[in-house]
Write an enzyme that holds these catalytic residues in place. Structure first.
Site, mmCIF file in Angstrom:
data_model
loop_
_atom_site.group_PDB
_atom_site.id
_atom_site.type_symbol
_atom_site.label_atom_id
_atom_site.label_comp_id
_atom_site.label_asym_id
_atom_site.label_seq_id
_atom_site.Cartn_x
_atom_site.Cartn_y
_atom_site.Cartn_z
ATOM 1 N N ASP A 195 38.261 -61.875 -65.202
ATOM 2 C CA ASP A 195 37.939 -62.993 -64.315
ATOM 3 C C ASP A 195 36.526 -62.865 -63.783
ATOM 4 O O ASP A 195 35.926 -61.797 -63.787
ATOM 5 C CB ASP A 195 38.956 -63.137 -63.182
ATOM 6 C CG ASP A 195 38.931 -61.958 -62.212
ATOM 7 O OD1 ASP A 195 38.151 -61.031 -62.436
ATOM 8 O OD2 ASP A 195 39.705 -61.990 -61.242
ATOM 9 N N GLU A 238 39.364 -69.252 -63.258
ATOM 10 C CA GLU A 238 38.269 -68.463 -63.837
ATOM 11 C C GLU A 238 38.780 -67.220 -64.552
ATOM 12 O O GLU A 238 38.007 -66.295 -64.839
ATOM 13 C CB GLU A 238 37.292 -68.054 -62.734
ATOM 14 C CG GLU A 238 37.784 -66.983 -61.770
ATOM 15 C CD GLU A 238 38.623 -67.506 -60.622
ATOM 16 O OE1 GLU A 238 38.787 -66.779 -59.630
ATOM 17 O OE2 GLU A 238 39.116 -68.658 -60.716
#
Length: 283
Positions: A195, A238
């Site tokens: 991430d 994300e």
């Protein structure tokens, strides 16, 4: 194309010659009959544009009948079927157009045969054959369109709309199969989760459009730095998931470090941002 497909080439030649003389009348009658149907075709195609299309179709049909070579007409028929599909015609609208032409030509053949109705049966057979070709082309185009739409919907159900990576749904199914395969054959498999660090701050600074561009660039780097057998997915937000078949833990750690370092060294270009963006990821 074999002239025998026209049943009677000599009759077809006479029919084509007569048709060329009546092109304006036939076009006008065809258009009027279509207008009576009161379908939604006028939404897609302006009246004059459609009239020109009908005119070209009849002119070409007359010429091909006269020459006895229907290959050009078959090409035009298929091209028109594809055009109508692209213009938004549904199957019923396209068939209405074709069958209205067939009905028009049947009446025209009967009325123009003279008192002795010379060659009427042969001409009707030719009209029927031509109509069959047109309907066949229309049906083929719509079947192809349905197949494409089904494949597209299936692909969209497994693909992330932003990055075009596989989505979480696909990842979940693929992961289950890969774990089963790994356990059954005692082959290693590694899973990498990645991430973007401080992505919320990036979004606040660059806006959601800028944040999306970062995610797109990140997905490309991840795809470029993996093997053809690896699977890169957008896990959510994300977060990204990368599945590494046939990869033991030690090699997976090396891969993670190489990927992390590559991303850290990369500068991302974001529209409307005066400077390149530097990001880091956690894996």
């Amino acid at each position: 194309m074999d002239k025998t497909q026209l049943l009677d080439p000599q009759c077809a030649q006479l029919l084509g010659t007569r048709m060329q003389q009546d092109v304006p009348v036939l076009t006008a009658k065809w258009q009027r009959r279509l207008e009576v149907l009161k379908n939604n075709v006028s939404i897609f195609v302006p009246v004059e544009e459609r009239r020109q299309g009908l005119l070209q179709m009849i002119v070409l049909l007359a010429r091909c009948l006269e020459s006895g070579d229907m290959s050009a007409f078959r090409e035009k028929s298929m091209a028109l079927a594809r055009l109508r599909a692209a213009q938004g015609f549904n199957l019923k609208d396209s068939l209405d157009e074709a069958l209205t032409l067939e009905d028009l030509l049947f009446h025209w053949v009967s009325d123009s045969g003279g008192e002795k109705k010379t060659g009427v049966l042969e001409a009707v057979g030719i009209v029927h054959r031509v109509s069959h070709w047109i309907v066949q082309d229309i049906s083929r185009v719509h079947v192809e369109s349905m197949d494409r739409n089904m494949r597209r919907r299936e692909q969209e159900s497994f693909t992330d709309g932003l990055t075009h990576l596989f989505n979480y749904r696909f990842f979940k199914e693929f992961l289950q199969k890969e774990i089963f395969r790994s356990q059954r054959y005692q082959h290693p498999v590694s899973l990498v989760l990645m991430d973007v660090d401080f992505f919320k701050k990036l979004n606040d600074r660059l806006g959601h459009v800028g944040g999306d561009q970062i995610l797109i660039g990140l997905s490309r780097i991840a795809q470029t730095n993996c093997r053809i057998t690896d699977l890169v997915c957008r896990y959510g937000g994300e977060e990204f998931a990368i599945l590494l078949p046939e990869t033991p833990k030690e090699q997976a750690v090396l891969y993670c470090e190489r990927l992390r370092s590559t991303i850290e060294k990369n500068l991302f270009q974001v529209r409307h941002s005066p400077e390149d963006i530097h990001i880091t990821v956690s894996v």
